[in-house]
Scaffold this motif. Sequence first.
Motif, short mmCIF file in Angstrom:
data_model
loop_
_atom_site.label_atom_id
_atom_site.label_comp_id
_atom_site.label_asym_id
_atom_site.label_seq_id
_atom_site.Cartn_x
_atom_site.Cartn_y
_atom_site.Cartn_z
N PHE A 1 -19.29 10.69 62.11
CA PHE A 1 -19.43 11.20 60.76
C PHE A 1 -18.24 12.04 60.38
O PHE A 1 -17.75 12.84 61.16
CB PHE A 1 -20.72 12.01 60.66
CG PHE A 1 -21.91 11.18 61.01
CD1 PHE A 1 -22.42 10.27 60.11
CD2 PHE A 1 -22.49 11.25 62.27
CE1 PHE A 1 -23.50 9.47 60.44
CE2 PHE A 1 -23.56 10.45 62.61
CZ PHE A 1 -24.07 9.56 61.69
N TYR A 2 -17.80 11.82 59.18
CA TYR A 2 -16.64 12.54 58.69
C TYR A 2 -16.99 13.20 57.36
O TYR A 2 -17.86 12.74 56.63
CB TYR A 2 -15.47 11.58 58.49
CG TYR A 2 -14.96 11.01 59.78
CD1 TYR A 2 -13.91 11.63 60.46
CD2 TYR A 2 -15.53 9.88 60.32
CE1 TYR A 2 -13.46 11.12 61.66
CE2 TYR A 2 -15.09 9.37 61.53
CZ TYR A 2 -14.05 9.99 62.18
OH TYR A 2 -13.60 9.49 63.37
N VAL A 3 -16.25 14.25 57.09
CA VAL A 3 -16.44 14.96 55.84
C VAL A 3 -15.55 14.34 54.79
O VAL A 3 -14.40 14.05 55.05
CB VAL A 3 -16.04 16.44 56.03
CG1 VAL A 3 -16.07 17.15 54.70
CG2 VAL A 3 -16.96 17.10 57.01
N SER A 4 -16.11 14.12 53.62
CA SER A 4 -15.21 13.73 52.54
C SER A 4 -15.50 14.63 51.34
O SER A 4 -16.64 14.87 50.97
CB SER A 4 -15.37 12.25 52.19
OG SER A 4 -16.45 12.06 51.33
N LYS A 5 -14.42 15.13 50.83
CA LYS A 5 -14.53 16.09 49.74
C LYS A 5 -14.53 15.32 48.42
O LYS A 5 -13.68 14.49 48.19
CB LYS A 5 -13.32 17.02 49.81
CG LYS A 5 -13.28 18.10 48.75
CD LYS A 5 -12.06 18.99 49.02
CE LYS A 5 -11.85 20.00 47.92
NZ LYS A 5 -10.72 20.88 48.20
N ASN A 6 -15.48 15.59 47.59
CA ASN A 6 -15.57 14.87 46.34
C ASN A 6 -15.83 15.84 45.20
O ASN A 6 -16.70 16.70 45.30
CB ASN A 6 -16.73 13.87 46.38
CG ASN A 6 -16.45 12.75 47.35
OD1 ASN A 6 -15.63 11.90 47.09
ND2 ASN A 6 -17.14 12.78 48.48
N VAL B 1 -18.33 18.73 46.31
CA VAL B 1 -19.29 18.74 47.39
C VAL B 1 -18.65 18.06 48.60
O VAL B 1 -17.68 17.32 48.47
CB VAL B 1 -20.58 17.98 47.03
CG1 VAL B 1 -21.32 18.68 45.93
CG2 VAL B 1 -20.28 16.54 46.66
N PHE B 2 -19.19 18.37 49.75
CA PHE B 2 -18.77 17.67 50.96
C PHE B 2 -19.81 16.61 51.28
O PHE B 2 -20.98 16.94 51.51
CB PHE B 2 -18.65 18.63 52.14
CG PHE B 2 -17.44 19.50 52.07
CD1 PHE B 2 -16.18 18.94 52.01
CD2 PHE B 2 -17.54 20.88 52.09
CE1 PHE B 2 -15.05 19.73 51.97
CE2 PHE B 2 -16.41 21.68 52.04
CZ PHE B 2 -15.16 21.11 51.98
N ALA B 3 -19.40 15.38 51.26
CA ALA B 3 -20.32 14.31 51.59
C ALA B 3 -20.07 13.88 53.02
O ALA B 3 -18.97 14.07 53.55
CB ALA B 3 -20.12 13.13 50.66
N VAL B 4 -21.07 13.35 53.64
CA VAL B 4 -20.90 12.83 54.99
C VAL B 4 -20.63 11.35 54.90
O VAL B 4 -21.35 10.61 54.24
CB VAL B 4 -22.16 13.06 55.84
CG1 VAL B 4 -22.01 12.40 57.18
CG2 VAL B 4 -22.39 14.53 56.00
N GLN B 5 -19.56 10.96 55.54
CA GLN B 5 -19.21 9.56 55.53
C GLN B 5 -19.39 9.06 56.94
O GLN B 5 -18.93 9.70 57.88
CB GLN B 5 -17.75 9.45 55.14
CG GLN B 5 -17.48 8.28 54.28
CD GLN B 5 -16.03 8.25 53.91
OE1 GLN B 5 -15.18 8.74 54.65
NE2 GLN B 5 -15.73 7.70 52.77
N SER B 6 -20.03 7.96 57.11
CA SER B 6 -20.19 7.49 58.48
C SER B 6 -19.29 6.30 58.70
O SER B 6 -19.19 5.41 57.87
CB SER B 6 -21.64 7.15 58.75
OG SER B 6 -21.84 5.77 58.60
N ARG B 7 -18.60 6.37 59.78
CA ARG B 7 -17.78 5.23 60.18
C ARG B 7 -18.23 4.83 61.56
O ARG B 7 -18.52 5.68 62.39
CB ARG B 7 -16.29 5.63 60.25
CG ARG B 7 -15.68 5.82 58.88
CD ARG B 7 -14.24 6.26 59.04
NE ARG B 7 -13.94 7.31 58.08
CZ ARG B 7 -12.94 8.15 58.18
NH1 ARG B 7 -12.16 8.11 59.23
NH2 ARG B 7 -12.73 9.07 57.27
#
Lengths: 293, 388, 485, 290
Positions: free
Chosen positions: B342-347, B328-334
């Motif tokens: 917001f960045y995409v992180s693939k998990n 899934v692509f999670a949204v990561q906020s920095r």
Amino acid sequence: MNRSWVRRWLRKDGIAAIPFLAPSLAGFCLFFAVPLAMSFYYSFFDRVTDGTFVGLGNYRELLGSSSFRKATGNTLLFSGVGVPLLILLSLGLALLFNRQLWLKSAMKTAVVLPLVVPIASIVMITQIFIDWNGVLNAWLYRLDLPRVDWLNSDGAWTVILLIYVWKNIGYNMILFLAGLQTIPRSYYETARMEGAGSIRQFWGITLVYLTPTLFFVVLISLVNSFKVFRETYLLAGAYPYDRLYMIQHYMNNMFFSLDIQKLSTAAILMVGFIVILMSGLLKIEHRFLENIE
Amino acid sequence: MEVLLSSGKRNTRKRIVVVIASLFFGILLFWTLFSNMLIGLTLPRVVTEAPTPGSLDVNFQGTSSLRPVLEVELFNHSGEKPTEILAREGDVVQKGQLLVRYDRTAKEQQLELEQNALQKLKLGSKQLQDDYKLAARGEDVAAIEAARNALESLKLDLSAQEKRIQMLQTELTDRTELRAPFAGRVTSVLAIENIPSNGADIRLLDTERGMQFDIRIPADMAAEWMEGDAIKVRTLGKESRLVEGRITKMEADSGNESNMPEESAAMNIPASEERQAAKEMVQVQIRITDKSLRAGNRVQVELTQSAGGDTLILSRKAVHQDRNGFYVFAVQSRPGPLGNQFYVSKNYVTVIGEDDQSTAIAQEFWLEETEIIVESSEPLEDGQRVRY
Amino acid sequence: MKKISMFIVLCLLIVVFTGCSSAGGEGGTVNGITHTPTKQPSAPTQATKPASMPSPDPKKQSTLVFSMYKRDSYFETAAKAYEKEHPNTKIDLNYIVENTGEDVSRAKQEKFKSAMIAEFLNGKGPDLVVMDELPADKYIAKGLLANVGDMMKGDTSFKKENYYMNILDSLQTSEGGLYMLPLSFSLHTLTGDQQLLEQSGVRMNDQSWTWKEFLDTIQQLTAKQDDRYGFMAFDENKLLLDMARTDYNRLVDAANRTARFDSDLFLGMLEQIKQMKGKTVLYYGKDLKQTDGSKGFPIYFGENELLTPFQYFHYVANKQESGDHSTAFYEKPKAEGQQPGGYFEPRLKIAIHAKSSLQPEAWDFLKFLMSGEASAAAAWGANDLTYKGQGFNGTFPISKSLYAAKTNNMVQAGPLQMLEGGPVEITEKDLKKLDSLIESANKAIFDGEILQIMAKESPAYFHGQKSSQEVARIIQNKVTTYLNE
Amino acid sequence: MIFARNLSRLMLLLLTGLVAAAMMLPILLTVTNSLMTEGELSFNYSLLGVVTEASAQAKFVNLKLIPDWVTLSQYAKLLDSTPKFLQMFWNSIKLVVPIVAGQTAVATLAAYAFARLRFKGRDVLFMVYLITMVLPFQVTLVPNYLMIERLGLMNTSGAVILPGVFGVFGIFMIRQFMASLPFVYTEAARMDGAGHGRIFWEIILPLTKPGLAALVILLFVDYWNMVEQPLIFLKEEFDYPLSLYLAYIQESERGVVFAASVLYMTPMVLLFLYAESYLVEGIEHSGIKG
């Protein structure tokens, strides 16, 4: 009579000093005095935490280190040459700019500008000149001379000295210019009326009244001569050519070796040296202050 | 004088410096805001959702079409053309019910002929009987013998003729009618009035024995079943309802899918062979005895299984698949200069089950309070900045 | 008057008091983050080494601080997994950069180093730290790291047979302490065509050869045949580093603070490397570029760093394509009289703070990390060729069982599809060969300021800008400065 | 007589002109290079720091003052695709302005005490102040780190600003200016019964104007250029000031380094041009007669 009156009110100044000094003192204790005291403390222990008292062991070890001695010698040499040179040049320029001169303002700006050049640019431009493929070697090549690895030769020392002078001349000039403004013009007028020549005026008035500024400039130039480490470090790394290996390199390397004891000890030794230097300067200043009283 | 002049000059210079400075800072400020906006606009827009904890009832739906357990074709053996077709498709018929009447005329005419011939034979027999009586009175043994033979043979002929007539008569009743051999339902009427048929005329389904279908079901879901167990089956069509079925046969799936062309047992996943292969399947035969069902009707087996205890439910669109598995692509906020970025992180995730709407994935630490990207205006990559 | 002096005295008192108390044992709270708020400032916190490692008290609420330079997803996964198993333990992961790509200038690295020094020397610092970017020897020398070797020995639940103890044992310091545990490692080897080398009739013994013997061997080999080059090294500098590393003790005498980079030994190394260039030694970085013959160099020996088992097969397959059918792996040359065994490079080295009050917890977590229980990677694929970003999941894990599970996955997945060429079957036999390579590795690749100085200055000689003496003199000077600091 | 005076003036002009030109060269280089295209830059400087083969005799870095093609592409690229740059620019402002304002205020007060008042231990205390100015950053980093952490300032801009505000440089500098002011200026006021507050505010402060101008310039320059403190005490990159962007500019960004430098220098140059008039404003102009 006048003199004793002055002395009396000076004695009362202690209370008056508190409001002036308090804000500074509070912050100073927090951010400077405590760390300084701790450094002093570290220099007598073998470890930063839970160390045992080793007395002067760190000092002995430090003085036994040939690299430390080398660093000290190099620093003394660099500052010994660089600081007077810088002060002479900047004072000359300041005096020059204190007179009426065509395009004075533009030139003054030109002299001050190196101050604002970021380190990255300084390093890059220096590299353009002294790199193996740099401009200096290109000139040598045109003269049919072999290339020089400037950073690994005595030339590097000159290069760093040039950077130091170039960068700080504007700094000192600003200080001198500001210092020169504090000398009342009337003094010169009086002197001129009394028939003193410009050289006599310089020695008798300018230099005397510039003494506090000069004191300051000497110390700042010294501090700045230490700060040229940043450029040296970026140009030549932690272990530069022998002649460039200054006390700052030693301290920096000690820091990254986690040897805070040696670092603190070196710092304390350096402080000791500067205290002696400053006491001398302060004494001269006192004499001056008494003079103008 | 000079002082005044120079101070005037100074003031103009100061003013120029102030103007330049405000211009410089103004441009930079403008650019700061503007470029941030611009970059913001160029980022792919995403829609997210937060995975909700809970157990997904993993639904299995398998559809298949019914086929009858027993269906017979009824032929017209007479070869006569049907005159009246009584049965209509879908009729429920009783045993012996008349289905089709065939043309009788040919048979009747033949019967008449035969009866005439019989009449003739009977007349002939009277003559021979008389002959025999005459001869019997005489002493001529040979003549008596001959007369008796003639009479005997005629009697045989007679009985044969009578039999033929009888046959014709039964034929006339039997073969000109098609009757249901058993209670059932007419599945199709092939006969057409007045046109002789060569093949079957009526197809009749044995309703007593019911319908059956084959279906492939994930092994773990079928684990509790045995042959003979009852199972609910949903009929598809306008009047969908649940009927009871019974498992008649279960066997591990051979894996050779070409064997079952009919059914589309599917977990409602994007066509992905890997996934299918990963699931062990069981081939199940289910029989339904419901009179209203026709062959070819689509039926559906719906199974629900609670997927695990510690699962999170996600929209199915949010789960993607690549060579290494599901992710899934999670949204990561920095934190960024102007609020969060917001960045995409693939998990990668472990998929536990799915239905057509949602996917259940194994609860994993980072999924808590994580926004998962469901939709995106552009294809995404790990580490990409997005807006939402 | 009095008030002034009082004021000054007071100020100085503050200075001295705060100075002393801060310098004493630090265990206090900072921003309320850290653990154990109650600790005598003057109590010696010297790590008393436990005879047997107490297992962490499961009821104690604790927060383990785990610092590292670069973010590693494995640690994140593992931390969460561990927290789930141990609800009373929280793992606080601190990292400076997301990935090394954002720190080309190394500013952040400098920051990390400085911050770690400041924290450690203040007696705070993280409970666990990844040492990859830090000068471990200095930390060990200052007694800032706990001896994890002792913890390992004292812990009965730690199953040695599950780990590559040859790797761990060879990371011990000369005093026998083990201060860092690598979570993974890579292998440095030589490769060559076994059949070809045997046929050549040149005697060689890779178990014991020194660089000199190795280079002699190559020379003999190349003297016989014409179309084959001897050895493909990466570049001159790396070759020099390799050679200097084996002879490190002869070049550097740390105890007496002397270096011998102006000796014939070092000059010989420099000159030999340059002389052999050409027929005997090729340099991958340069020569291959010049000739555009991407694969076209037939060689006897090549050097290789295996980061993953996948690379092993990849390499063998590549060689096969260019005609070497019996590729074998050989040990790199070593110092004279050194034990046989190959080289490895430890990665993700983790240490425990000697003054951490949570050592049992930290050890327990470290154990958990080593076991790889939280490792998510299922198999190696073509994407896992490089170490980059793969962290623990990419390389050879220190845990044998994890390695077995991974290789098993690899076998299960069937033939490996190479980037080019056909798929390669992975057999048990191949894996056995690889196993023996791993099991025999016992020499850690190390780095350090001295080697870095050397590597920085020597290219000038290799490129013909300076004479060997000149380069050697500069190195000697700088290294002497370093040693005498 | 007039001729000789003009000649000496001309000579002076020439001399200072030469000096100025030499001083300006690196800045000129920066400015002109900032107007070059990235391609031209990389062509000129690609050999920088590269170890070339000895055989490549005639290959050198190409020093060029005049661009082939004047372009603002570097600026465009910097402002357009490096949002970090602008962010850091404002960060610098946010850090430096409070420091300069704070230190000037704190230092002026303290300097008055050191320069114009006399109390026991003054010189010793002053000496301690001075010593801290000389120490390199690393020496006090370890205790400083502890202190900053204890005050809860770690990773906040306070960790950079507060030590800056209490910096010693300003005290030292202003003290020297105040010390050199003749006592006669204040004596009259003193006789009139004015308190130290009034003397400070009404007499000394206006007289120190050139010094303050110099202080503001130098402080601004010093803190605009600071590298270590923000690097160590700030965590997030979006808090970093511009000096860090430039001090550690990346290889890949070399194409914009000159443009970045120019933008970096501009505020300092503007400040200098503005404050310069105060700097040379002599005592005679400040309205106080001796």
